[in-house]
Design an enzyme around this catalytic site. Structure first.
Site, PDB file in Angstrom:
ATOM      1  N   GLY A   1      -3.559   3.741  -1.971  1.00 58.39           N
ATOM      2  CA  GLY A   1      -3.689   2.689  -2.960  1.00 58.39           C
ATOM      3  C   GLY A   1      -3.235   1.378  -2.349  1.00 58.39           C
ATOM      4  O   GLY A   1      -2.252   1.334  -1.609  1.00 58.39           O
TER       5      GLY A   1
ATOM      6  N   ALA B   1       0.839  -1.189   0.000  1.00 58.68           N
ATOM      7  CA  ALA B   1       0.000   0.000   0.000  1.00 58.68           C
ATOM      8  C   ALA B   1       0.877   1.243   0.000  1.00 58.68           C
ATOM      9  O   ALA B   1       2.042   1.196   0.388  1.00 58.68           O
ATOM     10  CB  ALA B   1      -0.914   0.011   1.227  1.00 58.68           C
ATOM     11  N   ASP B   2       0.293   2.329  -0.439  1.00 54.08           N
ATOM     12  CA  ASP B   2       0.960   3.619  -0.336  1.00 54.08           C
ATOM     13  C   ASP B   2      -0.097   4.681  -0.068  1.00 54.08           C
ATOM     14  O   ASP B   2      -1.209   4.614  -0.604  1.00 54.08           O
ATOM     15  CB  ASP B   2       1.727   3.969  -1.615  1.00 54.08           C
ATOM     16  CG  ASP B   2       2.612   5.177  -1.385  1.00 54.08           C
ATOM     17  OD1 ASP B   2       3.569   5.064  -0.592  1.00 54.08           O
ATOM     18  OD2 ASP B   2       2.328   6.245  -1.954  1.00 54.08           O
ATOM     19  N   THR B   3       0.276   5.633   0.753  1.00 62.65           N
ATOM     20  CA  THR B   3      -0.629   6.714   1.135  1.00 62.65           C
ATOM     21  C   THR B   3      -0.005   8.043   0.786  1.00 62.65           C
ATOM     22  O   THR B   3       1.180   8.263   1.035  1.00 62.65           O
ATOM     23  CB  THR B   3      -0.902   6.667   2.655  1.00 62.65           C
ATOM     24  OG1 THR B   3      -1.480   5.399   2.977  1.00 62.65           O
ATOM     25  CG2 THR B   3      -1.842   7.779   3.095  1.00 62.65           C
TER      26      THR B   3
END
Length: 187
Positions: free
Chosen positions: A103, A66-68
């Site tokens: 995501g 995930a990436d924020t």
């Protein structure tokens, strides 16, 4: 058992919350935004790159990543470089609404899957002195947007529209959808 391509303790806690057995693997991905890259394209690219890097290390296991990113005025606000940068970020968020996009990517059985969570977060007004005191706690040093919704940063938040867990860094609804679709989670 899935592999989590993230060192984030928050993501581990959230997977534990929904009962997903996992092991952490370390991946090295350049998270520098590309020139003129839109925030939604950025978060998708980085989440997929992290999952792909994890898959290269362990191709036999499902890999979740995930990436924020925190976005204000169409600008991605990354992790602060130092105290002054954190103060600038927090003052920019002060008294305004910003977006948080997370995501989530899964690579399983040779296929990539992706989901996006977008939330709006409204901050109360924060003085420079308050931002400096917050920095002194150490909490904002490694956080996108220089705050943690699950920590002291919650004191700045007037309203969230969207996913609390997404703002934390792993939207559980979207993560559950990905894992269920891949047959890795049954609820």
């Amino acid at each position: 058992m899935i592999l989590l391509a993230s060192q984030s303790p928050r993501r581990r806690e959230l997977l534990n919350q929904i009962g997903v057995a996992h092991q952490v693997i370390s991946v090295d991905v350049d998270e520098t935004p590309l020139e003129s890259e839109a925030p939604l394209d950025y978060v998708r690219r980085i989440a997929l790159d992290k999952a792909a890097a994890g898959h290269e290390l362990a191709s036999d296991s499902p890999v979740l990543a995930a990436d924020t990113c925190v976005v204000a005025n169409d600008t991605i606000l990354g992790k602060p470089d130092d105290e002054e940068h954190a103060i600038r970020i927090l003052r920019q968020l002060s008294g305004a609404t910003h977006e948080v996009h997370t995501g989530v990517a899964l690579i399983h059985d040779g296929r990539q899957h992706y989901r996006l969570s977008s939330s709006q977060v409204r901050f109360r007004h924060i003085s420079t002195a308050q931002a400096r005191r917050y920095w002194a706690t150490g909490e904002p040093a490694d956080k996108a947007g220089a705050y943690a919704v699950q920590g002291l940063g919650a004191l700045f938040i007037e309203h969230i529209s969207g996913s609390y867990s997404g703002v934390m860094g792993l939207p559980l609804f979207e993560t559950g959808q990905l894992l269920a679709k891949a047959g890795l989670l049954t609820v």
